[in-house]
Design a protein around this motif. Structure first.
Motif, mmCIF file in Angstrom:
data_model
loop_
_atom_site.group_PDB
_atom_site.id
_atom_site.type_symbol
_atom_site.label_atom_id
_atom_site.label_comp_id
_atom_site.label_asym_id
_atom_site.label_seq_id
_atom_site.Cartn_x
_atom_site.Cartn_y
_atom_site.Cartn_z
ATOM 1 N N PHE A 60 15.065 -15.771 7.772
ATOM 2 C CA PHE A 60 13.740 -15.357 8.927
ATOM 3 C C PHE A 60 14.409 -13.244 9.075
ATOM 4 O O PHE A 60 15.114 -13.475 9.545
ATOM 5 N N GLY A 61 13.004 -12.469 8.598
ATOM 6 C CA GLY A 61 13.978 -11.384 8.461
ATOM 7 C C GLY A 61 11.997 -10.284 7.926
ATOM 8 O O GLY A 61 11.071 -10.869 7.952
ATOM 9 N N ALA A 62 12.865 -8.828 7.967
ATOM 10 C CA ALA A 62 11.608 -8.231 7.587
ATOM 11 C C ALA A 62 12.892 -7.297 6.577
ATOM 12 O O ALA A 62 13.844 -6.978 6.720
ATOM 13 N N GLY A 63 12.135 -7.095 5.568
ATOM 14 C CA GLY A 63 13.252 -6.617 4.068
ATOM 15 C C GLY A 63 11.780 -5.211 3.510
ATOM 16 O O GLY A 63 10.895 -5.500 3.465
ATOM 17 N N PHE A 64 12.450 -4.466 2.867
ATOM 18 C CA PHE A 64 11.571 -3.829 2.257
ATOM 19 C C PHE A 64 12.201 -3.685 0.347
ATOM 20 O O PHE A 64 13.101 -4.652 -0.018
ATOM 21 N N ASN A 65 11.749 -3.060 -0.612
ATOM 22 C CA ASN A 65 11.359 -2.750 -1.899
ATOM 23 C C ASN A 65 10.868 -1.425 -2.020
ATOM 24 O O ASN A 65 9.746 -0.851 -2.352
ATOM 25 N N TYR A 66 11.704 -0.686 -3.268
ATOM 26 C CA TYR A 66 11.972 0.327 -3.766
ATOM 27 C C TYR A 66 11.877 0.237 -5.337
ATOM 28 O O TYR A 66 13.198 -0.437 -5.281
ATOM 29 N N ARG A 67 11.672 1.170 -6.376
ATOM 30 C CA ARG A 67 11.629 1.288 -7.793
ATOM 31 C C ARG A 67 11.416 2.165 -8.267
ATOM 32 O O ARG A 67 10.694 3.192 -7.199
ATOM 33 N N GLY A 68 12.369 2.685 -9.128
ATOM 34 C CA GLY A 68 12.246 4.426 -9.641
ATOM 35 C C GLY A 68 11.762 3.715 -11.149
ATOM 36 O O GLY A 68 11.369 2.616 -11.665
ATOM 37 N N GLY A 75 0.671 -1.062 0.101
ATOM 38 C CA GLY A 75 0.456 0.161 -0.109
ATOM 39 C C GLY A 75 0.221 1.399 0.088
ATOM 40 O O GLY A 75 0.580 2.371 -0.569
ATOM 41 N N TRP A 76 1.930 1.159 0.268
ATOM 42 C CA TRP A 76 2.473 2.612 0.453
ATOM 43 C C TRP A 76 4.442 2.314 -0.853
ATOM 44 O O TRP A 76 4.165 1.271 -1.770
ATOM 45 N N PRO A 77 4.651 3.592 -0.727
ATOM 46 C CA PRO A 77 5.468 3.231 -2.305
ATOM 47 C C PRO A 77 6.154 2.713 -2.340
ATOM 48 O O PRO A 77 6.666 1.583 -3.214
ATOM 49 N N VAL A 78 6.632 1.984 -0.774
ATOM 50 C CA VAL A 78 7.812 1.270 -0.677
ATOM 51 C C VAL A 78 7.360 0.025 -0.339
ATOM 52 O O VAL A 78 6.341 -0.220 0.743
ATOM 53 N N ARG A 79 7.685 -1.348 -0.554
ATOM 54 C CA ARG A 79 6.859 -2.986 -0.209
ATOM 55 C C ARG A 79 7.830 -3.228 1.351
ATOM 56 O O ARG A 79 9.292 -3.190 1.074
ATOM 57 N N VAL A 80 6.939 -3.799 1.953
ATOM 58 C CA VAL A 80 7.241 -4.141 2.742
ATOM 59 C C VAL A 80 6.970 -5.838 3.509
ATOM 60 O O VAL A 80 5.754 -6.012 2.691
ATOM 61 N N GLU A 81 7.821 -6.363 3.596
ATOM 62 C CA GLU A 81 7.992 -7.699 3.645
ATOM 63 C C GLU A 81 8.368 -8.708 5.098
ATOM 64 O O GLU A 81 9.484 -7.741 6.135
ATOM 65 N N LEU A 82 7.690 -9.664 6.045
ATOM 66 C CA LEU A 82 8.191 -9.616 7.219
ATOM 67 C C LEU A 82 7.733 -10.951 6.759
ATOM 68 O O LEU A 82 7.035 -12.272 6.166
ATOM 69 N N ASN A 131 14.040 3.416 -13.382
ATOM 70 C CA ASN A 131 14.349 2.268 -14.014
ATOM 71 C C ASN A 131 15.645 2.056 -13.006
ATOM 72 O O ASN A 131 16.860 1.768 -13.694
ATOM 73 N N TRP A 132 15.133 1.861 -12.157
ATOM 74 C CA TRP A 132 16.207 1.592 -10.498
ATOM 75 C C TRP A 132 15.254 0.566 -9.522
ATOM 76 O O TRP A 132 14.246 0.747 -9.683
ATOM 77 N N GLY A 133 16.127 -0.122 -9.328
ATOM 78 C CA GLY A 133 14.891 -1.165 -7.702
ATOM 79 C C GLY A 133 15.844 -0.736 -7.143
ATOM 80 O O GLY A 133 17.415 -1.073 -7.349
ATOM 81 N N LEU A 134 15.692 -1.510 -5.641
ATOM 82 C CA LEU A 134 16.563 -0.846 -4.458
ATOM 83 C C LEU A 134 16.109 -1.857 -3.526
ATOM 84 O O LEU A 134 14.736 -1.410 -2.889
ATOM 85 N N SER A 135 16.612 -3.653 -2.525
ATOM 86 C CA SER A 135 16.255 -3.333 -2.076
ATOM 87 C C SER A 135 17.084 -4.117 -0.846
ATOM 88 O O SER A 135 18.362 -4.335 -1.174
ATOM 89 N N SER A 136 16.652 -4.084 0.677
ATOM 90 C CA SER A 136 17.318 -4.419 1.649
ATOM 91 C C SER A 136 16.651 -5.214 2.341
ATOM 92 O O SER A 136 15.434 -5.273 2.527
ATOM 93 N N GLY A 137 17.363 -5.747 3.500
ATOM 94 C CA GLY A 137 16.806 -6.472 5.132
ATOM 95 C C GLY A 137 17.492 -7.313 5.917
ATOM 96 O O GLY A 137 18.857 -7.016 5.747
ATOM 97 N N ILE A 138 17.124 -7.501 7.183
ATOM 98 C CA ILE A 138 18.470 -7.705 7.538
ATOM 99 C C ILE A 138 17.489 -9.235 8.550
ATOM 100 O O ILE A 138 16.002 -9.539 8.918
ATOM 101 N N PHE A 139 18.264 -10.065 8.413
ATOM 102 C CA PHE A 139 18.015 -11.170 8.923
ATOM 103 C C PHE A 139 18.086 -11.965 9.594
ATOM 104 O O PHE A 139 19.335 -11.791 10.525
ATOM 105 N N SER A 140 17.516 -12.641 9.950
ATOM 106 C CA SER A 140 18.173 -14.208 11.825
ATOM 107 C C SER A 140 18.206 -15.752 10.811
ATOM 108 O O SER A 140 17.256 -15.747 9.889
#
Length: 367
Positions: A133-141, A91-98, A143-152
């Motif tokens: 297992f963790g939390a991550g986010f994804n954002y795109r422009g 629902g936001w410009p940044v997608r969030v995963e858990l 012509n580019w994309g960015l993804s990151s996350g913290i995991f255990s």
């Protein structure tokens, strides 16, 4: 994580709380040995299987209000195991995963198993992470994309597959050129990782076939540190029906050795189909035949080739290399039949060599 293209809709409707739909998907992958040739001391050290059921996955996806996605999937090929278990908000410009999902790292890891050019992923990508297992986010422009996350609890191909890891992973991709003919893709990844206390660090490559074991290079176990970092650089070029991928991955143990791997692979759709591209996830899709056999056509045909090398010799490990050739036939959207040949070599730390050549068939069904 890119959505599955093919799925079977179980139910769809509307409640007093909003719209929903539920889909199921299945992936089955089976390998069958055709020809083998073993060299060096491989006959005494390599295990051979005539047939290997690699995947038998069953999954469910629930979509709620177009913003909430929930996915759960398991692999039932051998003993039941959990694969996906995650909740995503769009629902936001940044997608969030858990939950439990693949860590964002490398081009080879981002391509779905049903969409790889050859019958297995490149050996160097096994240096990278798998699921965590963790939390991550994804954002795109544009012509580019960015993804990151913290995991255990991230236990993938690394660390002997025995110990969980804590990690911070980041991947950025850029498509500077795009047009009707094709595109240019560039990307970089990094991951800072910490293993269980006292377990040390040990990484592995792969022989790139499920039918032979004993040809995967491995590093020596480094007990002086429980921390290491990964760096990766990637590129992809598509010109019409021709796609070329290249990647370099480096692993550095804190206070210890550095290991690396690289590969180059190419695919050519003889029948003219073009693989899709996802800007958000920085990955390429599979092939959909223009003339499937269900409509009286011949399906899609694709030639593929790959060279890969994984160097884990620093600190007393092995080096491995694989040359692969493949012919893929896509009779319909849900089916792929591949004929592949691989020549593998593992140079062990003690100076001995193991090498093998195999030809195999692979059947993949997904819906």
């Amino acid at each position: 994580m890119p959505p599955n293209v093919l799925a079977y809709e179980l139910t769809r409707g509307e409640t007093q709380y909003g719209l929903y739909d539920v889909q199921a998907y299945v992936r089955v992958q089976d390998d069958a040995l055709l020809v083998k040739s073993l060299g060096g001391d491989a006959p005494a050290t390599v295990d051979i299987r005539r047939n290997a059921l690699r995947r038998a996955r069953l999954g469910l996806r629930l979509r709620w209000h177009d913003d909430w996605y929930f996915r759960v999937a398991g692999n039932f090929a051998h003993r039941p195991s959990l694969r996906d278990l995650w909740l995503e908000y769009r629902g936001w410009p940044v997608r969030v995963e858990l939950g439990r999902f693949p860590e964002p790292f490398s081009l080879g890891e981002s391509i779905n198993s049903t969409d790889t050019l050859l019958v297995a992923r490149p050996s160097p990508t096994f240096l990278g992470p798998d699921y965590g297992f963790g939390a991550g986010f994804n954002y795109r422009g544009d012509n580019w994309g960015l993804s990151s996350g913290i995991f255990s609890r991230s236990a993938g191909y690394a660390l002997s597959g025995k110990y969980p890891e804590n990690a911070l992973s980041l991947r950025g991709t850029w498509r500077p050129l795009r047009g009707e003919l094709g595109f240019l893709h560039l990307g970089a990844s990094t991951s800072f990782r910490e293993t269980a206390i006292g377990s040390g660090v040990q990484l592995f490559g792969s022989g790139e076939t499920a039918l032979l074991s004993g040809l995967s290079p491995r590093s020596s176990l480094q007990l002086q540190s429980d921390r290491y970092r990964l760096l990766g650089g990637e590129s992809a070029v598509r010109l019409g029906p021709v796609l070329v991928l290249a990647e370099y991955i480096q692993a550095h143990v804190s206070g210890g050795p550095s290991w690396s791997g690289e590969y180059v692979e190419a695919g050519w759709s003889l029948t003219g189909e073009r693989r899709s591209y996802s800007t958000r996830y920085g990955t390429v899709g599979g092939i959909t035949p223009n003339q499937p056999v269900t409509l009286g056509g011949y399906g899609a045909w694709e030639l593929a080739a790959r060279w890969s090398a994984t160097d884990l010799r620093s600190g007393g490990g092995d080096r491995g290399s694989v040359i692969s050739l493949g012919l893929n036939w896509y009779p319909a959207d849900s089916l792929r039949i591949s004929l592949a040949a691989q020549k593998m070599r593992r140079s062990l730390a003690d100076g001995t060599e193991r090498d093998a050549s195999v030809a195999q068939l692979q059947f993949q069904l997904s819906f």
